[in-house]
Design a protein around this motif. Sequence first.
Motif, PDB file in Angstrom:
ATOM      1  N   GLN A  55       0.734  -1.016  -0.191  1.00 38.20           N
ATOM      2  CA  GLN A  55      -0.168   0.051  -0.215  1.00 38.20           C
ATOM      3  C   GLN A  55       0.843   1.290  -0.005  1.00 38.20           C
ATOM      4  N   LYS A  56       1.994   0.903   0.923  1.00 38.35           N
ATOM      5  CA  LYS A  56       2.681   2.630   0.932  1.00 38.35           C
ATOM      6  C   LYS A  56       4.282   2.320   0.432  1.00 38.35           C
ATOM      7  N   ALA A  57       4.659   1.161   1.264  1.00 34.72           N
ATOM      8  CA  ALA A  57       6.212   1.124   0.934  1.00 34.72           C
ATOM      9  C   ALA A  57       6.805   0.591   0.098  1.00 34.72           C
ATOM     10  N   GLU A  58       7.744   1.226  -0.597  1.00 33.45           N
ATOM     11  CA  GLU A  58       8.325   1.436  -1.846  1.00 33.45           C
ATOM     12  C   GLU A  58       9.739  -0.526  -2.571  1.00 33.45           C
ATOM     13  N   VAL A  59       9.363  -0.696  -3.245  1.00 36.52           N
ATOM     14  CA  VAL A  59       9.738  -1.619  -3.895  1.00 36.52           C
ATOM     15  C   VAL A  59      11.566  -1.891  -4.072  1.00 36.52           C
ATOM     16  N   MET A  60      12.504  -1.712  -3.433  1.00 37.02           N
ATOM     17  CA  MET A  60      13.698  -1.716  -4.230  1.00 37.02           C
ATOM     18  C   MET A  60      14.583  -2.798  -4.867  1.00 37.02           C
ATOM     19  N   VAL A  61      15.112  -2.917  -5.681  1.00 44.17           N
ATOM     20  CA  VAL A  61      15.276  -3.911  -5.870  1.00 44.17           C
ATOM     21  C   VAL A  61      16.939  -4.305  -6.425  1.00 44.17           C
ATOM     22  N   ARG A  62      17.896  -5.027  -5.770  1.00 49.77           N
ATOM     23  CA  ARG A  62      19.146  -5.353  -6.102  1.00 49.77           C
ATOM     24  C   ARG A  62      19.644  -6.106  -7.123  1.00 49.77           C
ATOM     25  N   ILE A  63      20.210  -5.646  -8.198  1.00 45.95           N
ATOM     26  CA  ILE A  63      20.283  -6.376  -9.701  1.00 45.95           C
ATOM     27  C   ILE A  63      21.627  -7.103  -9.471  1.00 45.95           C
ATOM     28  N   ASN A  64      21.938  -8.158 -10.619  1.00 42.42           N
ATOM     29  CA  ASN A  64      23.572  -7.768 -10.834  1.00 42.42           C
ATOM     30  C   ASN A  64      24.405  -7.081 -11.042  1.00 42.42           C
ATOM     31  N   PRO A  65      25.780  -6.792 -10.622  1.00 46.02           N
ATOM     32  CA  PRO A  65      26.528  -6.258 -11.349  1.00 46.02           C
ATOM     33  C   PRO A  65      26.344  -6.386 -12.405  1.00 46.02           C
ATOM     34  N   ILE A  66      26.824  -5.753 -12.994  1.00 44.97           N
ATOM     35  CA  ILE A  66      26.889  -4.975 -15.190  1.00 44.97           C
ATOM     36  C   ILE A  66      27.027  -6.143 -15.497  1.00 44.97           C
ATOM     37  N   TYR A  67      26.437  -7.043 -16.781  1.00 43.26           N
ATOM     38  CA  TYR A  67      27.270  -7.839 -17.018  1.00 43.26           C
ATOM     39  C   TYR A  67      26.397  -8.104 -18.312  1.00 43.26           C
ATOM     40  N   ASP A  68      26.560  -8.772 -18.994  1.00 39.51           N
ATOM     41  CA  ASP A  68      25.896  -8.970 -20.590  1.00 39.51           C
ATOM     42  C   ASP A  68      24.077  -8.782 -20.490  1.00 39.51           C
ATOM     43  N   GLY A  69      24.076  -9.109 -19.384  1.00 40.03           N
ATOM     44  CA  GLY A  69      22.158  -9.327 -19.571  1.00 40.03           C
ATOM     45  C   GLY A  69      21.743  -7.930 -18.216  1.00 40.03           C
ATOM     46  N   THR A  70      22.325  -6.717 -18.065  1.00 43.36           N
ATOM     47  CA  THR A  70      21.700  -5.930 -17.310  1.00 43.36           C
ATOM     48  C   THR A  70      21.053  -4.921 -18.045  1.00 43.36           C
ATOM     49  N   ALA A  71      20.471  -5.331 -19.025  1.00 44.88           N
ATOM     50  CA  ALA A  71      20.216  -4.348 -20.213  1.00 44.88           C
ATOM     51  C   ALA A  71      18.340  -4.794 -19.624  1.00 44.88           C
ATOM     52  N   ASN A  72      18.023  -6.191 -20.086  1.00 45.44           N
ATOM     53  CA  ASN A  72      17.246  -7.021 -20.116  1.00 45.44           C
ATOM     54  C   ASN A  72      16.628  -6.701 -18.297  1.00 45.44           C
ATOM     55  N   GLU A  73      17.472  -7.343 -16.904  1.00 46.29           N
ATOM     56  CA  GLU A  73      17.313  -7.788 -15.717  1.00 46.29           C
ATOM     57  C   GLU A  73      16.903  -5.997 -15.567  1.00 46.29           C
ATOM     58  N   VAL A  74      17.598  -4.525 -16.079  1.00 44.93           N
ATOM     59  CA  VAL A  74      16.747  -3.563 -15.857  1.00 44.93           C
ATOM     60  C   VAL A  74      14.913  -3.901 -16.191  1.00 44.93           C
ATOM     61  N   GLU A  75      15.409  -3.673 -17.364  1.00 41.74           N
ATOM     62  CA  GLU A  75      13.580  -3.527 -17.938  1.00 41.74           C
ATOM     63  C   GLU A  75      13.055  -4.163 -16.978  1.00 41.74           C
ATOM     64  N   ASP A  76      12.946  -5.840 -17.167  1.00 38.14           N
ATOM     65  CA  ASP A  76      12.547  -6.701 -16.160  1.00 38.14           C
ATOM     66  C   ASP A  76      11.764  -6.132 -15.073  1.00 38.14           C
ATOM     67  N   VAL A  77      12.720  -5.385 -14.394  1.00 35.14           N
ATOM     68  CA  VAL A  77      12.435  -4.978 -13.194  1.00 35.14           C
ATOM     69  C   VAL A  77      11.803  -3.609 -13.378  1.00 35.14           C
ATOM     70  N   ILE A  78      11.759  -2.275 -13.288  1.00 35.69           N
ATOM     71  CA  ILE A  78      11.121  -1.800 -14.124  1.00 35.69           C
ATOM     72  C   ILE A  78       9.836  -2.110 -14.280  1.00 35.69           C
ATOM     73  N   LYS A  79       9.743  -2.768 -15.313  1.00 32.91           N
ATOM     74  CA  LYS A  79       8.276  -3.422 -15.787  1.00 32.91           C
ATOM     75  C   LYS A  79       7.449  -3.797 -14.902  1.00 32.91           C
ATOM     76  N   ALA A  80       8.130  -4.872 -13.640  1.00 32.36           N
ATOM     77  CA  ALA A  80       7.962  -4.627 -12.749  1.00 32.36           C
ATOM     78  C   ALA A  80       7.681  -4.296 -10.787  1.00 32.36           C
ATOM     79  N   GLY A  81       7.628  -2.766 -11.699  1.00 30.87           N
ATOM     80  CA  GLY A  81       7.314  -2.119 -10.618  1.00 30.87           C
ATOM     81  C   GLY A  81       8.436  -1.630  -9.574  1.00 30.87           C
ATOM     82  N   ALA A  82       9.553  -1.733  -9.266  1.00 31.80           N
ATOM     83  CA  ALA A  82      10.223  -1.417  -8.721  1.00 31.80           C
ATOM     84  C   ALA A  82      11.199   0.495  -8.454  1.00 31.80           C
TER      85      ALA A  82
END
Length: 277
Positions: free
Chosen positions: A67-94
């Motif tokens: 309801q009020k709390a925010e979601v923080m996502v710790r992704i992996n260190p920068i690697y070949d899959g970072t672009a997809n990872e960032v897109e996925d977590v933003i779409k999920a609501g991070a």
Amino acid sequence: MEKINRPMKLMYITNDPHIATYAESCGVQRIFVDMEYIGKDERQGHLDTHKAKHTPADVKRVKGVLQKAEVMVRINPIYDGTANEVEDVIKAGADVIMLPMFKTVAEIDTLVGLVNKRARICLLLETPQALARLDSILERAADLDEIHLGLNDLHLAMQLDFMFELLSGGLVEYVAGAVKAKGLIFGFGGIACIGGGAIPAELILSEHIRLGSEMVILSRTFHHNARSLDDLKNKIDLKKEIDLLQDTCIKYSQVNSSTLLQNRQLLKAAISKLKKS
């Protein structure tokens, strides 16, 4: 250093929507979904630390119940899959994306470009290389929101005996001053329940207040590796412990600087004693 006169932002690691909802109702302001796994076992495999591999699906489930709390996502260190990872977590609501184990300004620039202001950015400063480049990193302050100093991995990389040596030796104070001078939110490490911890949690919390820290990760003493909400409720009165923690924050925010400095001396003595034991 200027003290913070508002509740500490408490971060609770879970990917369980039921536990996330309960933690929010108990006063947790940020649910921490942890997707980092690359290199983690090599660094911390010998330690009893959090190593669960959460997913973007977990982010979506947790975000959907809060309801009020925010979601923080710790992704992996920068690697070949970072672009997809960032897109996925933003779409999920991070709401906030945390970057761990970075070493260069270029890695930060990569993340900033990928996020493109669609979420807030928290840097987890936990490598000697990043520490040595702090001035250059802070030149990017306009694109950043928070910096959290990771004591565990940083002390391992620096081959120190105990992570709180970083606190007693003055390094945390230096980083806090530099980060806050740029107008960024600063936090460090984790915190045990009041009355617990290898070093008394009260003394750690006193340093948070003295240094103007605004956020901290709630340690395993707040969940005891509970596998379900019922399991958690059987192991700890979470609201009671969170209220006690925040009451202690308020108490220390109201004392004078000499009291906080006295607590710092007690902290240094406790760390020295633990090192010798």
